[in-house]
Write a protein that holds these residues in place. Sequence first.
Motif, PDB file in Angstrom:
ATOM      1  N   TYR A   1      42.081  41.124  42.146  1.00 41.85           N
ATOM      2  CA  TYR A   1      42.594  40.149  40.797  1.00 41.85           C
ATOM      3  C   TYR A   1      43.434  38.872  41.513  1.00 41.85           C
ATOM      4  O   TYR A   1      43.573  37.720  41.470  1.00 41.85           O
ATOM      5  N   ARG A   2      43.873  39.011  43.113  1.00 43.21           N
ATOM      6  CA  ARG A   2      44.509  38.434  43.782  1.00 43.21           C
ATOM      7  C   ARG A   2      43.373  37.341  43.802  1.00 43.21           C
ATOM      8  O   ARG A   2      42.764  35.698  44.098  1.00 43.21           O
ATOM      9  N   LEU A   3      42.215  37.462  44.540  1.00 43.75           N
ATOM     10  CA  LEU A   3      41.062  36.795  44.846  1.00 43.75           C
ATOM     11  C   LEU A   3      40.539  35.725  44.004  1.00 43.75           C
ATOM     12  O   LEU A   3      39.633  34.683  43.769  1.00 43.75           O
ATOM     13  N   PHE A   4      40.710  36.614  42.502  1.00 41.79           N
ATOM     14  CA  PHE A   4      39.599  35.739  41.142  1.00 41.79           C
ATOM     15  C   PHE A   4      40.480  34.759  41.089  1.00 41.79           C
ATOM     16  O   PHE A   4      40.127  33.807  40.796  1.00 41.79           O
ATOM     17  N   LYS A   5      42.699  34.759  40.800  1.00 40.31           N
ATOM     18  CA  LYS A   5      42.688  34.097  40.081  1.00 40.31           C
ATOM     19  C   LYS A   5      43.404  32.925  41.431  1.00 40.31           C
ATOM     20  O   LYS A   5      43.374  31.265  41.012  1.00 40.31           O
ATOM     21  N   ALA A   6      43.536  33.500  42.390  1.00 41.43           N
ATOM     22  CA  ALA A   6      42.437  31.816  43.923  1.00 41.43           C
ATOM     23  C   ALA A   6      41.859  30.908  43.678  1.00 41.43           C
ATOM     24  O   ALA A   6      41.139  29.875  43.767  1.00 41.43           O
ATOM     25  N   GLU A   7      39.986  31.759  43.287  1.00 46.52           N
ATOM     26  CA  GLU A   7      39.294  31.409  43.466  1.00 46.52           C
ATOM     27  C   GLU A   7      39.385  30.594  41.760  1.00 46.52           C
ATOM     28  O   GLU A   7      38.765  29.630  41.753  1.00 46.52           O
ATOM     29  N   PHE A   8      39.513  30.459  40.705  1.00 42.49           N
ATOM     30  CA  PHE A   8      39.105  30.267  39.324  1.00 42.49           C
ATOM     31  C   PHE A   8      40.611  29.869  38.865  1.00 42.49           C
ATOM     32  O   PHE A   8      40.581  29.058  37.630  1.00 42.49           O
ATOM     33  N   GLY A   9      41.628  30.305  38.882  1.00 39.55           N
ATOM     34  CA  GLY A   9      43.178  29.531  38.611  1.00 39.55           C
ATOM     35  C   GLY A   9      43.625  30.561  37.660  1.00 39.55           C
ATOM     36  O   GLY A   9      44.013  29.638  36.758  1.00 39.55           O
ATOM     37  N   HIS A  10      42.626  31.759  37.363  1.00 41.12           N
ATOM     38  CA  HIS A  10      43.587  32.465  36.536  1.00 41.12           C
ATOM     39  C   HIS A  10      43.381  33.666  36.672  1.00 41.12           C
ATOM     40  O   HIS A  10      42.772  33.931  37.319  1.00 41.12           O
ATOM     41  N   THR A  11      43.231  34.361  35.908  1.00 40.85           N
ATOM     42  CA  THR A  11      43.151  36.227  36.645  1.00 40.85           C
ATOM     43  C   THR A  11      42.585  36.553  35.519  1.00 40.85           C
ATOM     44  O   THR A  11      41.882  36.314  34.475  1.00 40.85           O
ATOM     45  N   PRO A  12      41.598  37.877  35.314  1.00 45.13           N
ATOM     46  CA  PRO A  12      40.426  38.277  34.930  1.00 45.13           C
ATOM     47  C   PRO A  12      40.951  38.546  33.111  1.00 45.13           C
ATOM     48  O   PRO A  12      40.586  37.984  32.685  1.00 45.13           O
ATOM     49  N   GLY A  13      42.323  38.999  33.412  1.00 42.50           N
ATOM     50  CA  GLY A  13      42.862  38.923  31.766  1.00 42.50           C
ATOM     51  C   GLY A  13      43.171  38.027  31.219  1.00 42.50           C
ATOM     52  O   GLY A  13      42.544  37.772  29.739  1.00 42.50           O
ATOM     53  N   GLU A  14      43.679  37.057  31.806  1.00 38.66           N
ATOM     54  CA  GLU A  14      43.761  35.972  31.552  1.00 38.66           C
ATOM     55  C   GLU A  14      42.071  35.142  30.786  1.00 38.66           C
ATOM     56  O   GLU A  14      41.827  34.126  29.378  1.00 38.66           O
ATOM     57  N   THR A  15      41.692  35.653  31.829  1.00 38.41           N
ATOM     58  CA  THR A  15      39.951  34.534  31.363  1.00 38.41           C
ATOM     59  C   THR A  15      38.874  35.615  29.847  1.00 38.41           C
ATOM     60  O   THR A  15      38.834  35.018  29.455  1.00 38.41           O
ATOM     61  N   LEU A  16      39.542  36.919  29.528  1.00 41.06           N
ATOM     62  CA  LEU A  16      38.923  37.397  28.457  1.00 41.06           C
ATOM     63  C   LEU A  16      39.747  36.860  27.424  1.00 41.06           C
ATOM     64  O   LEU A  16      39.206  36.789  26.345  1.00 41.06           O
TER      65      LEU A  16
END
Length: 363
Positions: free
Chosen positions: A311-326
């Motif tokens: 979760y932490r790496l994903f948000k740092a990379e794309f600016g939002h969490t995996p859940g927010e992406t979905l």
Amino acid sequence: MPRAGGAGVVVMAQTSSDLIYNFSTLNFPEKDRFHTWVKDNHCDCRMQEPESGPFDAEATGAALGPLILSGRRLLRQGPLPAYEVLRSERRIRTDGYDFYRFTSILSGRFAFRSADASSVKRAGDLFILDAAQVNDCLVEADNTISIAVPRDLLPNRTALLHGHTLSTGVARLLTDHLVSLLNNFNRLRPGEIPYVVQSTLQLLTAAVSSASEAMQEAAGPLRELLLGRILRYLDAHLLEPDLTPDRICHDVGVSRAKLYHLFEGNGGIMRQIQRKRLLKAYQMLANPSGPKLHIAELAWRHGFSNEKYFYRLFKAEFGHTPGETLENISHSTVASETIGFHTREKPANGPSGWTLPFGVPGR
């Protein structure tokens, strides 16, 4: 693409199964014209002076096989409305576009954010941009022609020419060819398209090859070949748990020191692997027709045993969490079914991913 008459796009003619499009911001309210011009662009764009008046412009273009040709012209009299264009590292990682764009300036200029005087492109210049590299510039050109080409159709050394002006005799022939194509593609018959594509690719390859000769010597062709070999190896074995520097060195045949040196400008080899895995996970999440996985399973499948760390790496990379992406994908899917004429309809064999004013090859 939008329906005829919708969102300012009108189907003008047909070459084979590929359509020719005309676009004008004059079909929109003045306050919306610039936003419409850059909507869905592969770069982030903003007016340098938002109160400078309406953005009046028109564009025309067509998909010629795998290529997209487009011409853009500003219609405003007097001082040109300059706008800033930025394709950032985050944007590159997020959208995954992978193509080259050759642009010939007929009038006006592009100014790249660089201390190098050659970074200013003026009328008569033909230059190349790589969608996989950062692009930060100020656009003041009011009449340009561009052709977008998928990466795999040109030599690897093309990437070394990002931001450079092509000034050889072949480059001038290429410019004349693009101008002629733009003026005559509505006359092309379906059977002529493959020959036009072939001749255009030959000119593009010749222009790239002649321009990159000196740069190849400076950059080192062996380094480029080795880097390409390693990147292909990473893609082939990306989700394997034992993908380590030692294994890469052994299988590719490179020393640890050389491996680390090749990737030191990108945060290191393990950071490169991590980014590739995160992007693959993002693409799976962002695919509305893909398999529905729990976030923990998605993380595990992509080499992340700790869900919180993922979760932490994903948000740092794309600016939002995996859940927010979905959640964003879900909302955009619903919106695309209800907005009506604002929704882009992509023909089955047409230029998927088409954006004006730049043009993006099908993905």
